[in-house]
Design a protein around this motif. Structure first.
Motif, PDB file in Angstrom:
ATOM      1  N   ASP A 154       0.819  -1.214   0.000  1.00  0.00           N
ATOM      2  CA  ASP A 154       0.000   0.000   0.000  1.00  0.00           C
ATOM      3  C   ASP A 154       0.855   1.268   0.000  1.00  0.00           C
ATOM      4  O   ASP A 154       0.505   2.262  -0.648  1.00  0.00           O
ATOM      5  N   THR A 191      -6.390   8.732  -1.785  1.00  0.00           N
ATOM      6  CA  THR A 191      -7.205   7.557  -1.437  1.00  0.00           C
ATOM      7  C   THR A 191      -6.564   6.768  -0.298  1.00  0.00           C
ATOM      8  O   THR A 191      -7.268   6.157   0.509  1.00  0.00           O
ATOM      9  N   PHE A 192      -5.240   6.792  -0.216  1.00  0.00           N
ATOM     10  CA  PHE A 192      -4.530   6.187   0.917  1.00  0.00           C
ATOM     11  C   PHE A 192      -4.958   6.881   2.219  1.00  0.00           C
ATOM     12  O   PHE A 192      -5.251   6.219   3.221  1.00  0.00           O
ATOM     13  N   LYS A 205     -12.258  11.492   7.607  1.00  0.00           N
ATOM     14  CA  LYS A 205     -11.910  11.453   6.187  1.00  0.00           C
ATOM     15  C   LYS A 205     -12.062  12.859   5.609  1.00  0.00           C
ATOM     16  O   LYS A 205     -13.056  13.541   5.839  1.00  0.00           O
ATOM     17  N   GLU A 214      -7.740   8.525   2.762  1.00  0.00           N
ATOM     18  CA  GLU A 214      -9.141   8.213   3.030  1.00  0.00           C
ATOM     19  C   GLU A 214      -9.302   6.826   3.649  1.00  0.00           C
ATOM     20  O   GLU A 214     -10.222   6.579   4.430  1.00  0.00           O
ATOM     21  N   LYS A 215      -8.396   5.925   3.318  1.00  0.00           N
ATOM     22  CA  LYS A 215      -8.459   4.573   3.874  1.00  0.00           C
ATOM     23  C   LYS A 215      -7.916   4.515   5.293  1.00  0.00           C
ATOM     24  O   LYS A 215      -8.519   3.882   6.184  1.00  0.00           O
ATOM     25  N   TYR A 216      -6.770   5.171   5.538  1.00  0.00           N
ATOM     26  CA  TYR A 216      -6.058   4.938   6.793  1.00  0.00           C
ATOM     27  C   TYR A 216      -6.341   5.956   7.899  1.00  0.00           C
ATOM     28  O   TYR A 216      -6.220   5.617   9.082  1.00  0.00           O
TER      29      TYR A 216
END
Length: 528
Positions: free
Chosen positions: A140, A189-190, A202, A192-194
């Motif tokens: 990732d 997007t990384f 977010k 938003e995920k973590y």
């Protein structure tokens, strides 16, 4: 101001928005808090007008705007900015950005400038870096930084940390949104995920399109022909625009048209083509699409478009040039970018000598030195003093190197060992075979007394690892060393080995990320 009008102003000319509904919700309640960050590496170019024009939109929409001068990110990205130059480059970036914003009429007193190391080294932030490191996989991290961090076969840990730090910046700067180029999408997007995994909210992500450079590809600080420096003279601007890719009727990857669309139209609410009456005379455009259609239909000649852009661009650059036309600012450029400094030229009224390569300071950072692993070696079939060596330098296929060491080094002893290879010399044919790089060796003595030894990198070195002179690890090497500039010849005279067999340039050791480069036994030897 109506929330819908604010929304349209914030999102106009963007390529993508992640979190559009959240953006509308925030605007119904209050002004948006947004940040834009830039890593303080190479000198900013005219491409920076593109994000600056969007910052003007944000401010007009009432946004609270923060500019992050990401000095720590610049260091982590394969040491594009060395630690001892971070402070000077950060100051240079702030002064240049203030100059751009002033040039386009943006009040800088409404902006907040923040330096990354002012908050990224505190206890809570550091603990969050470790928390994130315990959650993020190598896959990732590499995927997130693929479009932003310099990619190498054997990635440094620093480059893997980069996306996580950029994600954490959103929380520690207390913003609702981050703004950047679409090349940042994977990092967005990384985040938003973590970030939610760490218990943080977010964020919204606002993405500009990537504007082509003058050569048609990406505008890059390290590719001289792709960009116009913010301090380039009118003469340099004209020269670079004349060489720029602008094929008649071709609107794809056209950096000239892209600059008009994303900078000149938003700032000036239109654009004017200036040309002689016999070619159609002066024509004003209030809509970009009409200009593009006319160019596509070859109703506008590339030369007329370039000349009109030249005049508009110089009017934007002139206030920035003036702001840096002082001894203090010139000294700042010198200290922030020592490799870019030119020696003094004769003053006005004196006859200038013809330009020669010696008028430009040459530093070893221009050499593309890498660790190579020798895969095979044999004697040249037609030259008994040459060895033909296949060397893995971290690329898809080994390079073929011809080296005049056959009388000093046995080819049977070479396969498997590591060496230092110069990779950006121009390939040339020697006795019918092409040599694609140069093997660095230490040599001492003359005639029958001459001894040659290969340079030895530190243990655990890997093919493709960078080799650099201590204190000169910043910047990108030349794509190719042009023989007429004699860069290699001028640098080579100062390469030698020390009293302890360490390879050095002007007394400064050759290094990799693992330590010093040495030879087996030769002291005071010539390296080349």
């Amino acid at each position: 101001m109506d929330p819908e009008f604010k929304f349209q102003l914030i999102t106009r000319n963007l390529q993508e928005v992640l979190g559009e509904e959240k953006l509308r919700e925030v605007l119904q309640q209050r002004n948006l808090r947004v940040y834009w960050g830039t890593a303080t590496t190479g000198r900013p170019h005219v491409g920076y007008f593109v994000p600056m024009s969007k910052l003007a939109d944000f401010l007009q929409a009432g946004c609270e705007v923060t500019i992050l001068l990401a000095d720590l990110h610049a260091y982590l990205d394969n040491m594009k900015a060395p630690w001892d130059l971070l402070q000077q480059r950060t100051r240079y970036y702030e002064m240049v950005i203030r100059g751009i914003l002033t040039s386009i009429g943006v009040p800088v007193d409404q902006l907040r400038f923040v330096c990354g190391t002012d908050f990224q080294l505190n206890r809570d932030y550091t603990l969050d870096v470790y928390r994130l490191a315990s959650l993020v996989t190598e896959h990732d991290a590499k995927k997130a930084g693929a479009e932003v961090v310099k990619q190498v076969d054997h990635a440094l840990l620093s480059g893997l940390l980069y996306p996580g730090l950029q994600a954490l910046d959103e929380e520690y700067l207390k913003v609702d949104a981050q703004f950047g180029g679409v090349d940042q999408r994977k990092i967005f997007t990384f985040a938003e995920k973590y970030l939610p995994v760490l218990g943080y909210g977010k964020r919204i992500h606002l993405m500009n399109p990537m504007v082509p450079g003058l050569t048609g590809g990406k505008m890059s600080s390290s590719e001289e022909d792709s960009k116009i420096d913010l301090l380039d003279s009118p003469k340099d601007v004209r020269k670079k625009l004349k060489r720029a890719f602008c094929e008649p009727g071709n609107v794809e990857n056209n950096g000239i048209l892209a600059f008009v669309k994303h900078v000149l139209f938003p700032l000036r609410s239109g654009f004017v083509i200036e040309r002689e009456e016999k070619w159609g005379g002066r024509k004003a455009y209030s809509e970009y699409q009409a200009l593009e259609d006319d160019f596509a239909n070859e109703l506008i000649h590339p030369g007329d478009l370039k000349q009109s852009v030249e005049e508009a661009l110089n009017s934007l650059l002139e206030p920035i040039r003036n702001a840096f036309d002082s001894p203090e600012m010139q000294q700042l450029i010198t200290t922030a970018y020592p490799m870019a400094v030119k020696k003094k030229v004769p003053s006005k009224g004196c006859k200038a000598a013809a330009p020669v390569p010696g008028n430009i300071e040459v530093l070893p950072s221009r050499l593309d030195l890498r660790i190579g692993q020798i895969k095979a070696a044999k004697k040249h079939p037609e030259a008994e003093n040459l060895l033909v060596i296949d060397v893995d330098v971290g690329e898809a296929a080994p390079r073929v190197v011809q080296s005049a060491i056959a009388g000093y080094v046995s080819p049977e002893m070479l396969p498997g060992r590591h060496a230092v290879v110069l990779c950006n010399i121009r390939p040339r044919k020697i006795c019918g075979l092409e040599s694609q790089a140069m093997l660095l060796c230490a040599s001492k003595g003359e005639g029958h007394d001459k001894v040659i030894e290969l340079l030895d990198p530190p243990e655990a070195s890997a093919p493709g690892d960078r080799v650099f002179v201590d204190g000169h690890g910043e910047g990108e090497p030349d794509a190719e060393l042009k023989p007429k500039n004699k860069v290699l010849e001028r640098l080579q005279a100062d390469f030698s080995t020390s009293d302890t067999c360490v390879a050095q340039w002007q007394g400064k050791p050759l290094l990799t990320k693992l330590g010093k480069v040495v030879c087996q036994s030769l002291t005071g030897a010539v390296v080349g």
